[in-house]
Motif scaffolding. Structure first.
Motif, PDB file in Angstrom:
ATOM      1  N   VAL A 471      29.836  46.483  38.630  1.00  0.00           N
ATOM      2  CA  VAL A 471      31.008  46.952  39.375  1.00  0.00           C
ATOM      3  C   VAL A 471      31.324  46.000  40.513  1.00  0.00           C
ATOM      4  CG1 VAL A 471      31.883  48.796  40.853  1.00  0.00           C
ATOM      5  CG2 VAL A 471      30.669  49.363  38.742  1.00  0.00           C
ATOM      6  N   SER A 472      30.294  45.503  41.187  1.00  0.00           N
ATOM      7  CA  SER A 472      30.510  44.549  42.284  1.00  0.00           C
ATOM      8  C   SER A 472      31.154  43.265  41.792  1.00  0.00           C
ATOM      9  CB  SER A 472      29.180  44.231  42.976  1.00  0.00           C
ATOM     10  OG  SER A 472      28.623  45.384  43.557  1.00  0.00           O
ATOM     11  N   ASP A 473      30.855  42.870  40.549  1.00  0.00           N
ATOM     12  CA  ASP A 473      31.483  41.665  39.981  1.00  0.00           C
ATOM     13  C   ASP A 473      32.985  41.865  39.843  1.00  0.00           C
ATOM     14  OD1 ASP A 473      28.977  40.544  39.773  1.00  0.00           O
ATOM     15  OD2 ASP A 473      28.705  41.122  37.684  1.00  0.00           O
ATOM     16  N   LEU A 474      33.390  43.030  39.336  1.00  0.00           N
ATOM     17  CA  LEU A 474      34.816  43.298  39.187  1.00  0.00           C
ATOM     18  C   LEU A 474      35.511  43.350  40.543  1.00  0.00           C
ATOM     19  CD1 LEU A 474      35.234  45.973  36.372  1.00  0.00           C
ATOM     20  CD2 LEU A 474      35.512  43.512  36.246  1.00  0.00           C
ATOM     21  N   VAL A 475      34.863  43.964  41.521  1.00  0.00           N
ATOM     22  CA  VAL A 475      35.444  44.040  42.861  1.00  0.00           C
ATOM     23  C   VAL A 475      35.638  42.634  43.429  1.00  0.00           C
ATOM     24  CG1 VAL A 475      35.015  44.782  45.230  1.00  0.00           C
ATOM     25  CG2 VAL A 475      34.554  46.347  43.336  1.00  0.00           C
ATOM     26  N   GLU A 476      34.620  41.803  43.289  1.00  0.00           N
ATOM     27  CA  GLU A 476      34.706  40.442  43.824  1.00  0.00           C
ATOM     28  C   GLU A 476      35.746  39.610  43.086  1.00  0.00           C
ATOM     29  OE1 GLU A 476      31.765  36.532  44.379  1.00  0.00           O
ATOM     30  OE2 GLU A 476      30.918  38.523  44.007  1.00  0.00           O
ATOM     31  N   LEU A 477      35.751  39.716  41.768  1.00  0.00           N
ATOM     32  CA  LEU A 477      36.671  38.898  40.977  1.00  0.00           C
ATOM     33  C   LEU A 477      38.118  39.329  41.176  1.00  0.00           C
ATOM     34  CD1 LEU A 477      36.998  36.636  38.991  1.00  0.00           C
ATOM     35  CD2 LEU A 477      36.573  38.228  37.136  1.00  0.00           C
ATOM     36  N   SER A 478      38.373  40.635  41.231  1.00  0.00           N
ATOM     37  CA  SER A 478      39.742  41.092  41.450  1.00  0.00           C
ATOM     38  C   SER A 478      40.242  40.682  42.830  1.00  0.00           C
ATOM     39  CB  SER A 478      39.833  42.615  41.296  1.00  0.00           C
ATOM     40  OG  SER A 478      39.068  43.276  42.286  1.00  0.00           O
ATOM     41  N   GLY A 479      39.349  40.675  43.824  1.00  0.00           N
ATOM     42  CA  GLY A 479      39.741  40.190  45.141  1.00  0.00           C
ATOM     43  C   GLY A 479      40.088  38.718  45.114  1.00  0.00           C
ATOM     44  N   LEU A 480      39.337  37.934  44.318  1.00  0.00           N
ATOM     45  CA  LEU A 480      39.643  36.516  44.188  1.00  0.00           C
ATOM     46  C   LEU A 480      41.000  36.305  43.524  1.00  0.00           C
ATOM     47  CD1 LEU A 480      38.733  33.540  44.350  1.00  0.00           C
ATOM     48  CD2 LEU A 480      37.596  33.855  42.151  1.00  0.00           C
ATOM     49  N   LEU A 481      41.287  37.102  42.492  1.00  0.00           N
ATOM     50  CA  LEU A 481      42.578  36.992  41.821  1.00  0.00           C
ATOM     51  C   LEU A 481      43.715  37.399  42.748  1.00  0.00           C
ATOM     52  CD1 LEU A 481      41.658  38.465  38.326  1.00  0.00           C
ATOM     53  CD2 LEU A 481      42.034  36.068  38.895  1.00  0.00           C
ATOM     54  N   ASP A 482      43.490  38.441  43.537  1.00  0.00           N
ATOM     55  CA  ASP A 482      44.515  38.850  44.504  1.00  0.00           C
ATOM     56  C   ASP A 482      44.774  37.742  45.509  1.00  0.00           C
ATOM     57  OD1 ASP A 482      44.630  41.239  43.225  1.00  0.00           O
ATOM     58  OD2 ASP A 482      43.397  42.336  44.679  1.00  0.00           O
ATOM     59  N   GLY A 483      43.710  37.063  45.934  1.00  0.00           N
ATOM     60  CA  GLY A 483      43.874  35.976  46.889  1.00  0.00           C
ATOM     61  C   GLY A 483      44.677  34.832  46.322  1.00  0.00           C
ATOM     62  N   GLN A 484      44.588  34.618  45.009  1.00  0.00           N
ATOM     63  CA  GLN A 484      45.360  33.579  44.342  1.00  0.00           C
ATOM     64  C   GLN A 484      46.695  34.119  43.814  1.00  0.00           C
ATOM     65  OE1 GLN A 484      44.587  30.383  44.171  1.00  0.00           O
ATOM     66  NE2 GLN A 484      42.740  30.730  45.366  1.00  0.00           N
ATOM     67  N   ARG A 485      46.988  35.369  44.127  1.00  0.00           N
ATOM     68  CA  ARG A 485      48.232  36.027  43.706  1.00  0.00           C
ATOM     69  C   ARG A 485      48.380  36.022  42.185  1.00  0.00           C
ATOM     70  NH1 ARG A 485      53.333  34.008  46.629  1.00  0.00           N
ATOM     71  NH2 ARG A 485      52.530  31.968  46.019  1.00  0.00           N
ATOM     72  N   HIS A 486      47.273  36.249  41.503  1.00  0.00           N
ATOM     73  CA  HIS A 486      47.296  36.418  40.054  1.00  0.00           C
ATOM     74  C   HIS A 486      47.273  37.904  39.732  1.00  0.00           C
ATOM     75  CE1 HIS A 486      46.582  32.195  39.622  1.00  0.00           C
ATOM     76  NE2 HIS A 486      46.525  32.293  38.311  1.00  0.00           N
ATOM     77  N   ILE A 487      47.876  38.265  38.611  1.00  0.00           N
ATOM     78  CA  ILE A 487      47.812  39.662  38.204  1.00  0.00           C
ATOM     79  C   ILE A 487      46.485  39.905  37.481  1.00  0.00           C
ATOM     80  CG2 ILE A 487      50.306  39.929  38.028  1.00  0.00           C
ATOM     81  CD1 ILE A 487      50.001  39.717  34.983  1.00  0.00           C
ATOM     82  N   THR A 488      45.959  41.107  37.646  1.00  0.00           N
ATOM     83  CA  THR A 488      44.717  41.525  37.002  1.00  0.00           C
ATOM     84  C   THR A 488      45.041  42.562  35.944  1.00  0.00           C
ATOM     85  OG1 THR A 488      43.453  41.144  39.026  1.00  0.00           O
ATOM     86  CG2 THR A 488      42.458  42.557  37.364  1.00  0.00           C
TER      87      THR A 488
END
Length: 602
Positions: A471-488
């Motif tokens: 779960v922590s991996d998804l939280v971290e990765l989605s935050g990274l995608l948000d920072g790059q303004r990518h859709i998840t």
């Protein structure tokens, strides 16, 4: 009589306080409760003392082998906690299988996959009931990050043990191991044949071979299933929904005031790549509802009162029933002979019920281009006997989207190895639709290990919760995608289970889309029902927010300043650029340092 009883109780309580040294503030609180009636007093005492009880801790994990939606074995993890000195079962979680279901496979290959799957689940059950059960005992289920860290360390230890065993076996054999990617070997052999025949000049550009698939450690299901079960237990103990618990984890315990729902990608048609029909390019045709409507709202048909509508209804009644086959994705299987046929079929179906594609509904296509490459010819086989080079594929998609503007998403239009063509198709179509990487991505373990992993330019990526994903991996990765303004996009794998946690993960992480499959299988319909329930709950709490519209990125414009920068000073109009765009481009090969190679968590 009652006064004497109260007086006696007070004296006994005072004596108890003195003999047991009860704190003064607790004594005062208890004295305030004595005027209550006995029936109310017991309840008040229970509620008061429960505040001083020890926080719930994990006392036992139980793993067992269960079946997924297609009857294949997978793992279920149950969590038991000690609450007020009593052992209580809190929840369970079932993780989806990471194995893809091939449309046409040899019996030997199928038997090997089944054996590998059984061995993996059996090993995962042993991990949960033995090592993980001991390791996580007496930990708080609300400490998700700490538990996930321990799970990650345990998995790394198992990986190292496997490497040591393989190294010892290799040393015992004393034979050099020659490993090569099968597609690349075939491609090279094909190139030699063409060179001998002399049909094509040697200056022709060779395609990059497919990257070998990353091996999955036997038993890795235990890590993902345990992490998900802990998240569900933490949400249950905090008495909040799982999606709220995930949102708090992502925002460092800062509760969001509003939440958005992911738009569902509903699979309606599956065009079999191994069918007798010619079309191979389209694996799934998906329907996306408009943003302005809630999930419960459906556009009402406008044909019922018209003669045309009644005539069409009569035709439907008179026509014989069509032979229907349902895919494991929960959708209708059909064969088509050209690329436009399934899209025209969708257009006609929408017109028949009074809907207009591009206004009332939108389309998304899962191309699954990695399944189409002929490595001997170095081209994609989009139709039986019809081959296109990677450069020609870009032209195919440009023509298709221009002819059918209702298409707002293309999933895996190219292999991840064709990075230059990803750049080209993004620059050509990025302002009209989403270019999404699903297979053209890698798993989270590789992303977390190497932040500089390269990925093709894309609008967003599909995340799948399988194997050792935490779960922590998804939280971290989605935050990274948000920072790059990518859709998840949260995606459902082939071997899906009836566990509906994927929807809560998508809502809590703020995913733009959720890709669940069709509406004809219980394990997939369950997730759609969960999505409806969450929407109703958020609307009731007045915390539901709808996005204004679809936001695409003009990759060509974003790459323009880099080319003209040295020649022309930065124009002042730059500040007025559309700030609402949420999917900026990855600039070719300069992006890897910022965004990982992707996220098909397989």
């Amino acid at each position: 009589m009652e006064a004497d009883t109260d007086g006696q109780l007070r004296r006994e309580a005072a004596e108890y306080y003195r003999s047991h040294r009860v704190p003064q503030r607790m004594e005062e609180a208890l004295n305030a409760l004595f005027p209550l009636r006995p029936a109310d007093l017991y309840g008040e005492l229970a509620n008061y003392f429960s505040k001083f009880s020890k926080a719930p801790v994990i006392c036992k994990l139980a793993g067992r082998k269960v079946l997924d939606g297609v009857g294949q074995p997978t793992l279920e993890v149950e969590i038991y906690c000690t609450i007020k000195n009593y052992e209580k079962r809190i929840c369970s979680a079932v993780i989806s299988s990471h194995y893809q279901i091939p449309e046409k496979a040899l019996s030997e290959r199928t038997e090997a996959d089944e054996k590998e799957r059984n061995d993996s689940v059996t090993t995962a059950v042993e991990w949960v009931n033995e090592s993980l059960n001991t390791m996580l005992r007496d930990l708080k289920p609300t400490d998700q990050c700490e538990i996930d860290k321990m799970l990650g360390e345990y998995f790394s230890k198992k990986v190292e043990e496997k490497k040591e065993i393989e190294k010892e076996e290799e040393e015992e054999d004393n034979t050099p191991s020659l490993t090569s990617c099968a597609p690349s070997a075939v491609a090279l052999s094909g190139q030699k044949k063409e060179a001998k025949a002399g049909k094509k000049p040697s200056t022709e550009r060779t395609i990059p071979p497919a990257e070998p698939s990353e091996s999955v450690l036997c038993g890795s299901l235990a890590i993902g299933a345990t992490s998900l079960a802990v998240a569900r237990a933490g949400a249950s103990i905090n008495r909040i929904p799982l999606y709220s618990h995930i949102a708090l984890l992502k925002r460092n315990q800062d509760s969001p005031k509003e939440m958005t729902l992911p738009l569902p990608m509903v699979t309606l048609l599956s065009c079999e790549k191994c069918s007798a029909a010619k079309l191979k390019l389209v694996k799934e045709v998906m329907l996306i509802p408009p943003i302005q409507l809630s999930l419960k709202q459906q556009p009402s048909p406008q044909l019922a009162d018209s003669k045309k509508g009644r005539a069409r209804q009569k035709e439907k009644k008179d026509s014989p029933p069509a032979l229907k086959r349902v895919s494991h994705l929960g959708c209708l299987i059909t064969g088509c002979d050209n690329l436009e046929q399934p899209l025209l079929l969708m257009q006609t179906a929408c017109n028949n019920i009074g809907l207009e594609l591009g206004t009332d509904m939108y389309l998304a296509i899962n191309c699954a281009a990695h399944e189409l490459m002929d490595y001997v010819k170095g081209k994609y086989e989009i139709l039986t006997g019809t081959f296109k080079s990677p450069d020609e594929m870009v032209d195919v998609y440009v023509e298709l989207v221009n002819k059918f503007p209702s298409i707002i998403a293309l999933v895996d239009p190219l292999r991840k190895e064709d990075r230059q063509q990803w750049n080209n198709v993004c620059c050509a179509l990025g302002s009209k639709c989403y270019l999404i990487a699903e297979d053209a991505a890698t798993n989270t373990s590789k992303i977390k290990a190497d932040q500089n992993t390269n990925i093709p330019m894309c609008s967003g990526i599909v995340l799948k919760y399988v194997n050792q994903t935490k779960v922590s991996d998804l939280v971290e990765l989605s935050g990274l995608l948000d920072g790059q303004r990518h859709i998840t996009i949260l995606g459902s794998p082939d071997g899906e289970s009836s566990d509906d946690s994927l929807v809560d993960l998508a809502v809590g992480l703020g995913a733009r889309f959720v890709k669940l499959g069709g509406l004809s299988r219980g394990e997939r319909v369950t997730k759609y029902n969960r999505l409806l329930a969450i929407e109703e709950e958020l609307a009731k709490n007045r915390t539901l927010r709808y996005d204004a519209n679809f936001e695409f990125t003009d990759f060509a414009e974003e790459s323009q300043p880099e080319k003209q920068g040295p020649e022309v000073p930065a124009p002042p109009q730059q500040d007025s650029a559309p700030a609402q765009l949420s999917v900026p481009a990855l600039q070719g090969h300069s992006a890897p340092a910022q965004l990982p190679e992707s996220s098909t968590l397989t």
